[in-house]
Design a protein around this motif. Structure first.
Motif, PDB file in Angstrom:
ATOM      1  N   ARG A   1      71.097  51.849  -3.392  1.00 52.02           N
ATOM      2  CA  ARG A   1      71.837  50.993  -4.325  1.00 52.02           C
ATOM      3  C   ARG A   1      73.263  50.743  -3.808  1.00 52.02           C
ATOM      4  NH1 ARG A   1      71.233  54.092  -8.518  1.00 52.02           N
ATOM      5  NH2 ARG A   1      69.171  53.292  -8.967  1.00 52.02           N
ATOM      6  N   ALA A   2      73.915  51.780  -3.300  1.00 60.72           N
ATOM      7  CA  ALA A   2      75.268  51.631  -2.768  1.00 60.72           C
ATOM      8  C   ALA A   2      75.282  50.691  -1.551  1.00 60.72           C
ATOM      9  CB  ALA A   2      75.841  52.991  -2.392  1.00 60.72           C
ATOM     10  N   ALA A   3      74.269  50.795  -0.710  1.00 66.64           N
ATOM     11  CA  ALA A   3      74.192  49.924   0.468  1.00 66.64           C
ATOM     12  C   ALA A   3      74.006  48.467   0.055  1.00 66.64           C
ATOM     13  CB  ALA A   3      73.051  50.371   1.383  1.00 66.64           C
TER      14      ALA A   3
ATOM     15  N   ASN B   1      76.825  45.531   0.605  1.00 67.52           N
ATOM     16  CA  ASN B   1      76.534  44.316   1.378  1.00 67.52           C
ATOM     17  C   ASN B   1      76.824  43.071   0.562  1.00 67.52           C
ATOM     18  OD1 ASN B   1      75.736  45.664   3.693  1.00 67.52           O
ATOM     19  ND2 ASN B   1      73.574  45.683   3.115  1.00 67.52           N
ATOM     20  N   LEU B   2      76.414  43.075  -0.695  1.00 72.81           N
ATOM     21  CA  LEU B   2      76.654  41.917  -1.562  1.00 72.81           C
ATOM     22  C   LEU B   2      78.152  41.682  -1.744  1.00 72.81           C
ATOM     23  CD1 LEU B   2      75.686  39.682  -3.428  1.00 72.81           C
ATOM     24  CD2 LEU B   2      75.535  41.382  -5.258  1.00 72.81           C
TER      25      LEU B   2
ATOM     26  N   GLN C   1      66.218  60.568  -6.047  1.00 78.41           N
ATOM     27  CA  GLN C   1      67.394  60.031  -6.728  1.00 78.41           C
ATOM     28  C   GLN C   1      68.552  59.826  -5.758  1.00 78.41           C
ATOM     29  OE1 GLN C   1      67.424  58.930  -9.952  1.00 78.41           O
ATOM     30  NE2 GLN C   1      69.316  58.002  -9.215  1.00 78.41           N
ATOM     31  N   ARG C   2      68.732  60.776  -4.846  1.00 79.00           N
ATOM     32  CA  ARG C   2      69.795  60.658  -3.838  1.00 79.00           C
ATOM     33  C   ARG C   2      69.556  59.442  -2.949  1.00 79.00           C
ATOM     34  NH1 ARG C   2      69.754  62.076   1.152  1.00 79.00           N
ATOM     35  NH2 ARG C   2      67.956  63.434   0.943  1.00 79.00           N
TER      36      ARG C   2
ATOM     37  N   LYS D   1      65.941  52.890   8.333  1.00 78.55           N
ATOM     38  CA  LYS D   1      64.532  52.649   8.023  1.00 78.55           C
ATOM     39  C   LYS D   1      63.824  53.952   7.673  1.00 78.55           C
ATOM     40  CE  LYS D   1      60.291  50.537   9.698  1.00 78.55           C
ATOM     41  NZ  LYS D   1      59.689  50.754   8.430  1.00 78.55           N
ATOM     42  N   LYS D   2      64.198  55.017   8.341  1.00 76.53           N
ATOM     43  CA  LYS D   2      63.577  56.322   8.093  1.00 76.53           C
ATOM     44  C   LYS D   2      63.789  56.750   6.637  1.00 76.53           C
ATOM     45  CE  LYS D   2      64.685  60.930   9.531  1.00 76.53           C
ATOM     46  NZ  LYS D   2      65.299  61.802  10.514  1.00 76.53           N
ATOM     47  N   LYS D   3      64.979  56.514   6.126  1.00 79.10           N
ATOM     48  CA  LYS D   3      65.274  56.881   4.746  1.00 79.10           C
ATOM     49  C   LYS D   3      64.539  55.974   3.763  1.00 79.10           C
ATOM     50  CE  LYS D   3      69.777  58.988   5.546  1.00 79.10           C
ATOM     51  NZ  LYS D   3      71.215  58.927   5.216  1.00 79.10           N
ATOM     52  N   LEU D   4      64.459  54.682   4.086  1.00 79.79           N
ATOM     53  CA  LEU D   4      63.708  53.759   3.237  1.00 79.79           C
ATOM     54  C   LEU D   4      62.230  54.136   3.195  1.00 79.79           C
ATOM     55  CD1 LEU D   4      65.237  50.283   4.118  1.00 79.79           C
ATOM     56  CD2 LEU D   4      65.347  51.464   1.932  1.00 79.79           C
TER      57      LEU D   4
END
Length: 72
Positions: A37-39, A43-44, A30-31, A3-6
């Motif tokens: 995006r990778a997460a 998950n998908l 960007q990082r 959550k901190k990164k979001l």
């Protein structure tokens, strides 16, 4: 993704609407976007691979057992 990164990604996006981001802030955003995006795609992929296809004849095929075109 934490959550901190979001929250930081949202903060950088909000800042970019009011002023130009510095080069360091752009790189950080960007990082964080790439990590997000990778997460999401990870998950998908896990959700899809856990699914089972039921054929009209009643047979079941796990999606994870299917071979993708072009992959060995």
């Amino acid at each position: 993704m934490e959550k901190k990164k979001l929250d930081r990604l949202s903060e950088l996006t909000a800042i970019s609407r009011s002023r130009e981001l510095t080069a360091e802030e752009k790189a950080e955003r960007q990082r964080l976007r790439d990590e997000y995006r990778a997460a999401v795609t990870g998950n998908l992929k896990r959700q899809l691979e856990s699914m089972t296809i039921i054929e009209p004849d009643g047979s079941r095929i796990k999606v994870s057992d299917l071979k993708r075109g072009g992959e060995e």
